[in-house]
Design an enzyme around this catalytic site. Sequence first.
Site, short mmCIF file in Angstrom:
data_model
loop_
_atom_site.label_atom_id
_atom_site.label_comp_id
_atom_site.label_asym_id
_atom_site.label_seq_id
_atom_site.Cartn_x
_atom_site.Cartn_y
_atom_site.Cartn_z
N VAL A 161 14.76 -47.66 -10.39
CA VAL A 161 16.12 -47.13 -10.51
C VAL A 161 16.12 -45.81 -9.75
CG1 VAL A 161 17.94 -46.35 -12.06
CG2 VAL A 161 16.44 -48.22 -12.76
N ASN A 205 0.50 -48.35 10.29
CA ASN A 205 -0.29 -49.16 11.24
C ASN A 205 -0.06 -48.75 12.69
OD1 ASN A 205 -1.31 -50.54 9.00
ND2 ASN A 205 0.38 -51.97 9.01
N GLY A 244 9.56 -40.37 -6.51
CA GLY A 244 10.06 -39.46 -7.54
C GLY A 244 9.70 -38.01 -7.30
#
Length: 570
Positions: free
Chosen positions: A288, A492, A543
Amino acid sequence: QEQQQRLRGPRQQAAEYYRRHRVPQRVEEALNALFPQRPADLYGELANYFSKFSKAPVICKVVGRKVLDGVGQPTLEVEIYCTVKNYEKRICSTVMSSHSQIPENALPETTEADEKERKDFVNTAVEWVNESLNVMLRDLKPTDQCKVDKMLGEYFTKKVAEKKEIQKQEEEEAEATLALTSCTPSATALPGGKKAAKPGKKVSVAERTIPPAEPVESVLCGSLAIGGTSLAVAKAGATLSRIPLYLHIALLKCNQDSPKEISLPLPMVTLLNCEKMSPAKLKLVKEVVLIPPVQLSLKQGIERVLDIQKEMMRLLEPPDKMPSPQLADSKKGRAHHNTGKKAPPRALKRISHLGCLITGCDNLEQPLLLMQTACNNIGLELGTDMYLAINCAAHELMDYVKGKYEILTGTFKSPDEMVDIYVELINKFPFIIALIDPLRKEDRQQWNNICCALGSKCYLIAEDAATYISKLKIDQNINIPTCSGVVLKYINQTTVSDLIELTGLLDGQRHITILGSPDGESSDDSLVDLAVGLGARFIKLGGLSRGERVTKYNRLLAIEEELAKNRTLR
């Protein structure tokens, strides 16, 4: 007389040498220019004056080493050394983020195999950097990004060709061995072997109803060296040009035309990571994500997210750990006698590697109602003061035997039913303005359907549902479903030039560009500069916990402050 003639030779040579390089003329110009200024540090100012006549710095050494990322996994660090004013000087370094294709619910043996493979990949990348790339890039200007990336691309293409040749030889050897043993009877060739086809019957029925999963694109062992070196060279170019990396990237994208204004990407801040393991039943929601409204400054938006996070932590606190009213009163009374001491900040518990709170839910509405409660408790309204995005990670939910998505434990939905679920969800919770990976990339028809149904109401973003940058460059329509935008990750063999080219293509197609951080983040904050310089609409960093995540938000805040000070913030 002979001695005077001997001395005259070197003197004449020296005079000729300095005249040829216009040294007397430039010394005179410097003295005339600096005398009216009378600088406090005369020799320092003379050094600055003459430095503009020195040769441009060139790469003299590229060093690769194995380091650890934010989750303790091995990754690659690349250092750039340049010859600056006849001396070798370390200019900068970059640490690549590690990216895993293994889903969270993978078997332990799959995870172990992935970790072993990652170690091999990093060791090979270190070898490439210290040997081939170190020699190949010597004497190149770090400001010549296009030339460096072209050479890196050619080197990678050569390595891919070598790998294919080795695979071809191995296949031929295997076929020859099979031909030798084919004359001996085997158990599989005996009558009655047809019964072995039975277990696959159910799968074949499912494959007729849904498109089969596309094979995962193989990653060449050592490819991390290409992306790491390209980004390190870009940082070196910015450092030597004495400009921030984001401006250096913007100049590369705009063909050296300096942008009058620069806009910042909107942060997509992950607040909740919904675990998909028992006893939690909900599988459809992986993250979320909070998106602050555009009218807020970045600083105001981050502060608002932190307020919501603090309230969410309070709501997720187990009831037995909540302080009783009597205890709270006694603490208040004690505070009068202990005013000199500060209470330590509450420790964050159950934090994901993405830097957000972990929780388990039993239905689709539960995390959304929890978000509403948290915002209402601190006087904020979702849809006005804050918006939500949902990362569905649908590719992790498909049960290929049933041909359906497992959205709750034991509850399965077809791709068409998934579209109906999302339409109902957005109608009920209009503050959700983005769905990330709502479907697998193979469900193209359903992507078209969901775009028709919801395209005007929210962003439909492909993250894992999008293809790799290397394939997007070759064919912009291959392996990418109809969507509003794409999350790009710098991993990469991706080069800085690749990102510049691809974001230009996406801009032309009116797709939204989102720069996203991989799962295994490092403390290197270059991703933020890339997002700002490339003009990305959003940046998805995880976060507001864990140092490797927070350091990027701090960099974003520093860029906002710098642009506002220079009056170039759009």
